[in-house]
Design a protein around this motif. Structure first.
Motif, PDB file in Angstrom:
ATOM      1  N   VAL A 193      32.008  33.768   7.261  1.00 35.48           N
ATOM      2  CA  VAL A 193      32.605  32.480   6.884  1.00 35.48           C
ATOM      3  C   VAL A 193      32.746  32.406   5.363  1.00 35.48           C
ATOM      4  N   LEU A 194      31.694  32.800   4.655  1.00 41.14           N
ATOM      5  CA  LEU A 194      31.712  32.757   3.196  1.00 41.14           C
ATOM      6  C   LEU A 194      32.735  33.728   2.618  1.00 41.14           C
ATOM      7  N   ILE A 195      32.917  34.861   3.291  1.00 40.68           N
ATOM      8  CA  ILE A 195      33.905  35.844   2.825  1.00 40.68           C
ATOM      9  C   ILE A 195      35.320  35.341   3.069  1.00 40.68           C
ATOM     10  N   HIS A 196      35.539  34.765   4.256  1.00 42.89           N
ATOM     11  CA  HIS A 196      36.885  34.322   4.627  1.00 42.89           C
ATOM     12  C   HIS A 196      37.315  33.054   3.900  1.00 42.89           C
ATOM     13  N   ALA A 197      36.366  32.163   3.621  1.00 43.98           N
ATOM     14  CA  ALA A 197      36.710  30.836   3.096  1.00 43.98           C
ATOM     15  C   ALA A 197      37.569  30.876   1.825  1.00 43.98           C
ATOM     16  N   PRO A 198      37.212  31.667   0.798  1.00 39.10           N
ATOM     17  CA  PRO A 198      38.060  31.676  -0.404  1.00 39.10           C
ATOM     18  C   PRO A 198      39.481  32.156  -0.121  1.00 39.10           C
ATOM     19  N   LEU A 199      39.615  33.165   0.742  1.00 44.08           N
ATOM     20  CA  LEU A 199      40.944  33.660   1.086  1.00 44.08           C
ATOM     21  C   LEU A 199      41.737  32.610   1.847  1.00 44.08           C
ATOM     22  N   VAL A 200      41.052  31.922   2.774  1.00 46.00           N
ATOM     23  CA  VAL A 200      41.707  30.870   3.554  1.00 46.00           C
ATOM     24  C   VAL A 200      42.184  29.740   2.650  1.00 46.00           C
ATOM     25  N   LEU A 201      41.345  29.336   1.706  1.00 43.50           N
ATOM     26  CA  LEU A 201      41.684  28.230   0.814  1.00 43.50           C
ATOM     27  C   LEU A 201      42.884  28.558  -0.069  1.00 43.50           C
TER      28      LEU A 201
END
Length: 216
Positions: free
Chosen positions: A57-65
């Motif tokens: 989740v922490l890895i994906h979150a910045p990319l998603v944002l």
């Protein structure tokens, strides 16, 4: 360049972008998505589970944002910006440009994995959300509310509540254990009604600027 128009004219007839309207579109639809999900959880708590991979989740979150608003804004610029204005030259009737662009939006989303859970319901959902955004755009004479709303819906799914067969292949905080497209249709109808009242009855996110129309 081809049409000799400002790029901003795809979004608004005004001289500058109204970030407050984008923010209101985002806030209203993120809040509505949250309320609908909480209501669904209250009816069936067993239908949801928390992620077992918080690190992902922490890895994906910045990319998603970063990437999700780019993706959703691009779709809005194409469907409710360029194509909606183009089909508006064919007919000034409210419903025809909205129907044409919504059908195009539907066709291009039929390859999504959600469709395997019910072609009819998935088609109605994609057409319905596209028609809703088209109606909001034409009613507000601006793409700003739709840009914010589309980003809110996709970010909510990608960050907070996703499901295993989603086209958004990212790790969210919670997962829905089953895809209920019929329930999604009911939620969409309620969100459309509430957002219409908020935007156009109570004036949330309304613009008070006088439009500046371009030639041609």
């Amino acid at each position: 360049f081809i049409h000799k128009r400002r790029f901003l004219s795809l979004i608004t007839p005004h001289h500058k972008l109204n970030w407050k309207r984008i923010g209101w579109g985002f806030a209203v639809y993120f809040a509505l998505s949250t309320v609908m999900t909480v209501m669904d959880y209250a009816l069936d708590p067993s239908g949801y589970s928390m992620t077992q991979n918080p690190g992902r989740v922490l890895i994906h979150a910045p990319l998603v944002l970063v990437l999700t608003p780019i993706q959703t804004t691009t779709e809005e610029l194409l469907f409710r910006g360029y194509l909606l204005q183009a089909t508006g030259l064919i007919s000034r009737r409210f419903w025809l440009p909205a129907v044409i662009t919504s059908l195009l939006f539907l066709v291009l989303h039929l390859a999504n994995p959600e469709v395997q859970h019910g072609m009819a319901a998935a088609s109605l959902y994609y057409f319905g959300i596209a028609f809703l955004f088209a109606a909001i755009t034409m009613k507000s004479n601006s793409l700003e509310l739709a840009i914010g709303a589309h980003a809110a819906i996709n970010l909510f799914a990608a960050l907070l509540v996703n499901y295993s067969d989603s086209v958004l292949e990212v790790e969210s905080v919670f997962f829905s254990n089953e895809v209920n497209l019929e329930a999604n249709l009911v939620a969409l109808a309620l969100m459309a009604l509430v957002s219409y009242l908020l935007f156009f009855r109570y004036g949330i996110g309304a613009s008070h600027e006088a439009p500046v129309y371009e030639e041609a």
